[in-house]
Every structure is written in structure tokens, then in C-alpha cells.
Design a protein around this motif. Structure first.
Motif, PDB file in Angstrom:
ATOM      1  N   VAL A  19       0.851  -1.084  -0.132  1.00 56.61           N
ATOM      2  CA  VAL A  19      -0.002  -0.083  -0.079  1.00 56.61           C
ATOM      3  C   VAL A  19       1.024   1.160   0.163  1.00 56.61           C
ATOM      4  N   GLN A  46      -3.832   4.991  -5.349  1.00 57.67           N
ATOM      5  CA  GLN A  46      -3.377   3.602  -4.910  1.00 57.67           C
ATOM      6  C   GLN A  46      -3.544   2.596  -6.077  1.00 57.67           C
ATOM      7  N   ARG A  54      -6.072  -0.302   1.624  1.00 55.57           N
ATOM      8  CA  ARG A  54      -5.563  -0.203   3.046  1.00 55.57           C
ATOM      9  C   ARG A  54      -6.150  -1.378   3.936  1.00 55.57           C
ATOM     10  N   THR A 158      -5.050   4.346   8.254  1.00 55.26           N
ATOM     11  CA  THR A 158      -3.700   4.568   8.221  1.00 55.26           C
ATOM     12  C   THR A 158      -3.600   5.808   7.595  1.00 55.26           C
TER      13      THR A 158
END
Length: 318
Positions: A19, A46, A54, A158
């Protein structure tokens, strides 16, 4: 320290390098237009085009070898399915994704391209969740919830750690709210690392499940309608762990109309040259609606995904 934040902090290290740490990019043009200091969290960069990678990556990494061999199941409107498909492929775990009959074909194609099997249910996303859970119990395979799982929510959180580390002076962060995985995780991390920051939840008028739950003090049945923000669609499961976390995480609540979402998507395309999906447009629409209130302040907007069919995007911004 909040024990849930400890899980987010562990995930922040453990999900790398699968990630990416995505940029928090200042936007001089939008800052001038809106009268506040605007930065955009570009999580649509991403690998699967959304933040969902994530939580999926963090959940799959927690499975033991036997669970990975047996494989995993999930349900999704698209982005979570692609995320689990990628995480499973990297971990050697077979993946089956259940989707509702209203799922976008381009997202179904994306799931299949990543090696997962897709099962289309004759019903909405909520029915797909129930079917996937039943199949998991019958087959002895792990079901990965799109939101109602501490490892998934910790993974989504995160993004909050990244934002806090990338800019320590932010006054507010705008995040679209669906079933609460992203908001619960990110909001928890932001409050832990930047006490006093304002976490702003933004909903499309057509899908207010978490908002109605927050207003009622409990999860309640809520009618949903078609929306550009398909990524935030889906009823909240009774007893979902995201609900009490969102009760603490969200400081300000904003609701936007479909026209505001479309205008926000167009504004991002015009000024930043990014094609974003409806859920990302929701967060930015919330800032645009309330820009006067944040005049002169430093704010960030989470652009959570880019997975939208080209023809729909073009119709939306035309």
C-alpha cells in the motif's frame, strides 16, 4: 492511548510496500477560489484506484496459512472487491467477491482482472453481503467485511496517520462517509495525533445510513437512493463496530445534493486535471458548500477513489 489507534499504528507499518503512502497535495488554484488553504489527499492513486486497498491488505495479512489456502469471500460495490482481489492475489489466497445487481460493470471487470471470482446476486449490495457471509460459513472460508472488521477499519485508518504526518498544521479534514470504515479509522488516527483537529463527515443526500444512526443513537433502517457516490452505498450491519467509533470520530456533519457532487467532480477535473469518482466528489462538495466557514483556515480533503466509468464521468461533468 486508544487501543484501536494502536492497531492503526501497527497497520501503518505492516501494509507496506503493498500500500502506497499517497501525496497530500496543496492546491493553489482551489485555495484561491475557496478562500482557504486547501490540500488534497490523493488516495485514488492507490494501485486499485481507491483507499479500500488499505483495509483489505491489512486484513489479509492477519490470516494464517490455512485460512489463506482455503481462500476468502467478500461483498462489494466494486472498490473493496478489487482491493481484496489484489490483496488475496499477493498473499496466494483465492478470492470470491459477491456483488449486487446494481454494481458497475467496469468495477466487476476490474475485480475479475485481478484474479477473483465474481458472483452477482439478484438484489442490492446488502443482499450480497448476506449471501457472502452465508457462503463463507458453509465453505469454511473467511468473510472479509467491507467495513465491519477491526483489521479492515485499522487499515483504512492509516490514511489518517499519513495526513497527520504530512501536515501538522491542518485545521480540518473532510471525508466522505459510507458505512464508517474510512471515517472511523481515519478520524480516530487524526484525533490521536492532532488533538483539536476538526474531522468533517460528508454524506450524499441519497445515502444517509450512518448519519441517521448517529442522529438516532443507534443503527436504524434507512432508505437509500441512486447516487453518483456508489462507493458510499450500503446499509450498516446491526451491531457494526464502525458505529460507536464514528460517534467519537466525527466532529461536523454535512450533507450534499447530487448536483453539488457533480459540480465538485467537475471542479476537480477543471482545476487539478483529475478524474475522480462520486465518493471523492462528496468530500470536496462538503468543503465547497461550507467554504465561507473555513475561510483563512488550513483544510484537507480526502479524494478516496477514481473508479468511475468514463461515459458516466463525461455525462456528469458536461
Amino acid at each position: 492511548m486508544d487501543p484501536f489507534f494502536d492497531q492503526i499504528r501497527e497497520a501503518h507499518v505492516a501494509i507496506r510496500p503493498q500500500v502506497a503512502v499517497t501525496p497530500l497535495a496543496p492546491s493553489p488554484v482551489l485555495s484561491k477560489l475557496l478562500g482557504c488553504d486547501v490540500s488534497l489527499k490523493l488516495d485514488f492513486l492507490q494501485p486499485t484506484g481507491s483507499f479500500k486497498i488499505r483495509g483489505a491488505t491489512n486484513k489479509v495479512r492477519t490470516l494464517d496459512d490455512d485460512a489463506r489456502r482455503r481462500g476468502v469471500l467478500t461483498a462489494s460495490t466494486g472498490n473493496h472487491g478489487m482491493a481484496v482481489a489484489r490483496a488475496g492475489a499477493l498473499a496466494g489466497a483465492p478470492v470470491t467477491v459477491y456483488v449486487g445487481n446494481d454494481a458497475l460493470q467496469m468495477k466487476i471487470d476490474g475485480i475479475k482482472a485481478l484474479g477473483a471470482e465474481v458472483v452477482v446476486i439478484d438484489g442490492p449490495a446488502g443482499d450480497a453481503e448476506l449471501a457472502a457471509r452465508r457462503a463463507g460459513e458453509k465453505q469454511g472460508r473467511t468473510y472479509i467485511s467491507p467495513y465491519n472488521d477491526p483489521a479492515v477499519m485499522a487499515g483504512q485508518g492509516t490514511i489518517g496517520i499519513e495526513i497527520a504526518e504530512q501536515d501538522s498544521d491542518l485545521d480540518a479534514v473532510f471525508i466522505a462517509v459510507g458505512a464508517g470504515g474510512l471515517m472511523g479509522g481515519a478520524g480516530t488516527a487524526l484525533h490521536a495525533l492532532r488533538p483539536g483537529i476538526e474531522v468533517v463527515g460528508v454524506w450524499p443526500q441519497a445515502s444517509l445510513c450512518m448519519l441517521r444512526a448517529l442522529e438516532a443513537g443507534e443503527i436504524v433502517p434507512t432508505q437509500e437512493y441512486p447516487t453518483l457516490s456508489d462507493g458510499t452505498l450500503g446499509a450498516i450491519e446491526p451491531g457494526s463496530i464502525t458505529f460507536p467509533v464514528c460517534q467519537k470520530a466525527i466532529d461536523t456533519r454535512i450533507v450534499v445534493e447530487e448536483g453539488e457532487i457533480a459540480a465538485a467532480m467537475k471542479r476537480i477535473a477543471e482545476t487539478e486535471r483529475w478524474m475522480i469518482e462520486g465518493a471523492a466528489g462528496v468530500a470536496f462538495a462538503g468543503l465547497v458548500q461550507q467554504a465561507e466557514r473555513y475561510r483563512g483556515r488550513k483544510v484537507a480533503v480526502v479524494l478516496c477513489g477514481r473508479n468511475i466509468a468514463l461515459d458516466l464521468f463525461l455525462r456528469t461533468v458536461s
